[in-house]
Design a protein around this motif. Structure first.
Motif, PDB file in Angstrom:
ATOM      1  N   ALA A 279      11.512 121.445  14.994  1.00 35.63           N
ATOM      2  CA  ALA A 279      11.231 120.118  14.441  1.00 35.63           C
ATOM      3  C   ALA A 279      11.421 120.104  12.932  1.00 35.63           C
ATOM      4  N   ARG A 280      11.020 121.168  12.243  1.00 34.38           N
ATOM      5  CA  ARG A 280      11.197 121.239  10.785  1.00 34.38           C
ATOM      6  C   ARG A 280      12.679 121.202  10.410  1.00 34.38           C
ATOM      7  N   VAL A 281      13.502 121.972  11.123  1.00 35.71           N
ATOM      8  CA  VAL A 281      14.940 121.973  10.831  1.00 35.71           C
ATOM      9  C   VAL A 281      15.542 120.596  11.075  1.00 35.71           C
ATOM     10  N   ASP A 282      15.203 119.979  12.207  1.00 35.98           N
ATOM     11  CA  ASP A 282      15.763 118.666  12.532  1.00 35.98           C
ATOM     12  C   ASP A 282      15.328 117.605  11.529  1.00 35.98           C
ATOM     13  N   MET A 284      14.205 118.020   8.371  1.00 34.66           N
ATOM     14  CA  MET A 284      14.793 118.264   7.052  1.00 34.66           C
ATOM     15  C   MET A 284      16.252 117.823   7.020  1.00 34.66           C
ATOM     16  N   THR A 285      16.987 118.125   8.077  1.00 35.22           N
ATOM     17  CA  THR A 285      18.379 117.686   8.152  1.00 35.22           C
ATOM     18  C   THR A 285      18.467 116.172   8.163  1.00 35.22           C
ATOM     19  N   ASP A 286      17.575 115.529   8.886  1.00 34.51           N
ATOM     20  CA  ASP A 286      17.572 114.066   8.941  1.00 34.51           C
ATOM     21  C   ASP A 286      17.254 113.471   7.578  1.00 34.51           C
ATOM     22  N   VAL A 287      16.284 114.049   6.861  1.00 24.71           N
ATOM     23  CA  VAL A 287      15.954 113.552   5.521  1.00 24.71           C
ATOM     24  C   VAL A 287      17.149 113.695   4.589  1.00 24.71           C
ATOM     25  N   GLY A 288      17.812 114.844   4.624  1.00 24.27           N
ATOM     26  CA  GLY A 288      18.967 115.046   3.756  1.00 24.27           C
ATOM     27  C   GLY A 288      20.078 114.051   4.041  1.00 24.27           C
ATOM     28  N   SER A 289      20.356 113.808   5.319  1.00 26.08           N
ATOM     29  CA  SER A 289      21.424 112.861   5.653  1.00 26.08           C
ATOM     30  C   SER A 289      21.048 111.440   5.250  1.00 26.08           C
ATOM     31  N   ARG A 290      19.802 111.070   5.404  1.00 24.38           N
ATOM     32  CA  ARG A 290      19.378 109.719   5.018  1.00 24.38           C
ATOM     33  C   ARG A 290      19.462 109.537   3.505  1.00 24.38           C
ATOM     34  N   ALA A 327      11.292 104.777   7.734  1.00 24.35           N
ATOM     35  CA  ALA A 327      12.116 105.330   8.818  1.00 24.35           C
ATOM     36  C   ALA A 327      11.833 106.819   9.019  1.00 24.35           C
ATOM     37  N   VAL A 328      11.644 107.554   7.925  1.00 25.71           N
ATOM     38  CA  VAL A 328      11.332 108.985   8.040  1.00 25.71           C
ATOM     39  C   VAL A 328       9.970 109.177   8.707  1.00 25.71           C
ATOM     40  N   ASP A 329       8.984 108.344   8.372  1.00 21.30           N
ATOM     41  CA  ASP A 329       7.661 108.444   9.004  1.00 21.30           C
ATOM     42  C   ASP A 329       7.748 108.207  10.513  1.00 21.30           C
ATOM     43  N   VAL A 330       8.541 107.227  10.898  1.00 22.51           N
ATOM     44  CA  VAL A 330       8.711 106.951  12.333  1.00 22.51           C
ATOM     45  C   VAL A 330       9.337 108.156  13.036  1.00 22.51           C
ATOM     46  N   GLN A 331      10.331 108.767  12.395  1.00 25.16           N
ATOM     47  CA  GLN A 331      10.964 109.935  12.993  1.00 25.16           C
ATOM     48  C   GLN A 331       9.993 111.115  13.086  1.00 25.16           C
ATOM     49  N   ILE A 332       9.155 111.290  12.060  1.00 19.98           N
ATOM     50  CA  ILE A 332       8.162 112.375  12.087  1.00 19.98           C
ATOM     51  C   ILE A 332       7.179 112.168  13.238  1.00 19.98           C
ATOM     52  N   VAL A 447      13.274 112.008  -4.938  1.00 17.65           N
ATOM     53  CA  VAL A 447      12.820 111.381  -3.688  1.00 17.65           C
ATOM     54  C   VAL A 447      13.032 112.320  -2.507  1.00 17.65           C
ATOM     55  N   LYS A 448      14.167 112.992  -2.456  1.00 20.00           N
ATOM     56  CA  LYS A 448      14.439 113.931  -1.366  1.00 20.00           C
ATOM     57  C   LYS A 448      13.418 115.056  -1.347  1.00 20.00           C
TER      58      LYS A 448
END
Length: 520
Positions: A279-282, A284-290, A327-332, A447-448
């Protein structure tokens, strides 16, 4: 009791006929009655019922004409003494007319079949009142208990309904003909008792009065069959005690329990750690892409903005960052819910760990005013020189006229000043846009970092909560396993200590039955 495929002589000594030996024998002595009552209580009840009523008379059957009723009649026909059941009558009012026709005596005994999945209806209660008024003895049986898990609640509710209708003396026998078939196929006497057919047959035999005792040896046959079945039950118990199959099964169960004594804690924690890492890898990757997508969108928007709109861009960027944080909170939360659901099998709970939502990251202070440097002064000089040169080129035809030569210099200077002002303004706009673009890059880097810290914090808090849940659940299972292991060990010790006495008691009971079947 039910017919057996094996000859009864195999259960008695020297191949003697138990019916012939019991036919003219006096009533069972107290020691034999005690053995039969202890090992075969339904058979004892049947013997007493036959002794009190003699031969069985016909019984009126009221119930649905379906496969379950047919199977019940077939299984009851295997019992001795045989109870003659009439053809089933499904309609309550028709049954009342059949059992009490005009000008004829009412039936002595009526068996009413009830559905194990539904409560007593008004028609059935009215039929019970009518039959009781005619003097008919009523037996109630709830058929098909194997198909309903809540039949006990229905049974209790039906008894309450009978009590409210002044019929509290009536009992309802729960039966299952399919269980009786399975018991007969497997030779399981205890399953036959649980099917309820032996109890129903005993009540039918006790209630079916009115026929004359013909002296055909039916009581002796029933007595011999009950004794043979009782002896077989005792012999089966002796074989089970000597085989040690049940203690072996308990030891195997104890070994299995000890193998999983940690309650699945190691497996659950390992699964939790691996899923958290994934979950951490996924995330973090999602945050970077966003964040990269937001940066690209911001650069394109900056290129389209007018110079007057650059001052309001920090506020627009903050709004975009707030939406990105949501959006990041929803994904978390989605990943945490999946993680909690994955380990539910190990904990038995179904709750997503509570998570605190912090405010969205700030993009930082607004960009500082751009300070003029050497480049700006250099652009002024270059613009002026370029403008003067362009002006001289444009007014060069005027130099051919002597009177207009002086005016050409003035025009060239004006054109040079205008060109210099345009170049300086363009340079300032380009520099301001580049300044805001650099500020956006620095702000999104910050922000990232904050969003990645947000993800890490949420995962650490969830790991703490889920690990505590796993530990509590596994501890509860460990306590239950220890209790079960202690119970099995105590049972094994008790069995080892009591087995000789149980064998001696069983052999003594077999000897008592054998003396009754084949008296010296």
């Amino acid at each position: 009791m039910p017919d057996s495929d094996q000859p009864e002589q195999a259960l008695s000594p020297a191949g003697a006929d138990p019916v012939a030996r019991v036919l003219d024998a006096p009533p069972l002595p107290p020691d034999v009655e005690a053995v039969v009552a202890r090992w075969n209580p339904q058979g004892m009840a049947l013997m007493r019922a036959v002794l009190g009523t003699g031969a069985a008379s016909a019984v009126t059957l009221i119930g649905p004409d379906d496969a379950n009723t047919t199977l019940l009649r077939t299984e009851l026909a295997r019992f001795e003494p045989r109870i003659a059941l009439s053809d089933p009558v499904a309609d309550a009012s028709a049954a009342a007319e059949t059992t009490s026709p005009s000008g004829a005596a009412p039936a002595a005994v009526a068996l009413i079949l009830l559905d194990a999945g539904s409560s007593l209806g008004t028609d059935t209660l009215r039929l019970v009142h009518r039959l009781r008024a005619d003097g008919t003895r009523i037996l109630l049986a709830m058929n098909g208990i194997h198909a309903y898990q809540d039949w006990r609640a229905v049974h209790a509710h039906n008894l309450d309904l009978l009590a409210t209708q002044d019929a509290a003396d009536l009992d309802i026998v729960p039966v299952s003909a399919r269980l009786a078939v399975a018991a007969r196929a497997g030779g399981d006497a205890s399953l036959l008792d649980r099917s309820g057919l032996t109890a129903l047959h005993a009540e039918l035999a006790a209630a079916a009065a009115g026929a004359e005792a013909t002296g055909d040896g039916r009581l002796a046959a029933v007595t011999a069959r009950v004794l043979a079945e009782t002896r077989q039950r005792v012999a089966d118990q002796v074989a089970a005690l000597r085989s040690g199959a049940e203690p072996a099964r308990w030891r195997e169960e104890r070994t299995t329990l000890l193998a999983g004594r940690d309650g699945g804690r190691a497996t659950a924690l390992s699964t939790l750690r691996s899923q958290l890492h994934l979950a951490r890898v996924d995330l973090m990757t999602d945050v970077g892409s966003r964040v990269r997508a937001l940066h690209t969108a911001a650069r394109g928007e900056l290129d389209r903005l007018r110079p007057s709109q650059l001052g309001d861009y920090p506020e627009r960027l903050q709004q975009a960052v707030t939406e990105l944080t949501g959006a990041v909170d929803v994904q978390i939360e989605h990943r945490l819910a999946e993680l909690a659901l994955r380990i539910d099998g190990a904990t038995g709970e179904h709750a997503v760990p509570a998570r605190r939502r912090d405010p969205a990251p700030r993009v930082g202070p607004d960009p500082e005013p751009r300070h003029r440097g050497v480049e700006d002064h250099l652009m002024i000089a270059l613009g002026a020189s370029a403008g003067v040169g362009l002006g001289r080129l444009l007014v060069s035809p005027l130099a051919l006229v002597p009177t207009l030569d002086a005016a050409s210099w003035l025009v060239a200077l004006l054109l040079g000043a205008g060109a210099a002002g345009w170049v300086v303004r363009a340079r300032r706009q380009v520099a301001d846009r580049a300044h805001v673009r650099q500020w956006v890059s620095d702000a999104l880097v910050n922000v990232k970092a904050q969003l990645e810290q947000r993800v890490a914090t949420a995962l650490v808090e969830s790991e703490t909560a889920l690990a505590d849940r796993v530990v509590r659940a596994s501890t509860a299972r460990m306590v239950e396993i220890d209790r079960r292991v202690a119970e099995l060990e105590a049972r094994l010790r008790r069995t080892a200590a009591e087995q000789p006495g149980q064998l001696a008691a069983c052999e003594r009971d077999i000897e008592i039955i054998d003396r009754r079947i084949s008296p010296a």
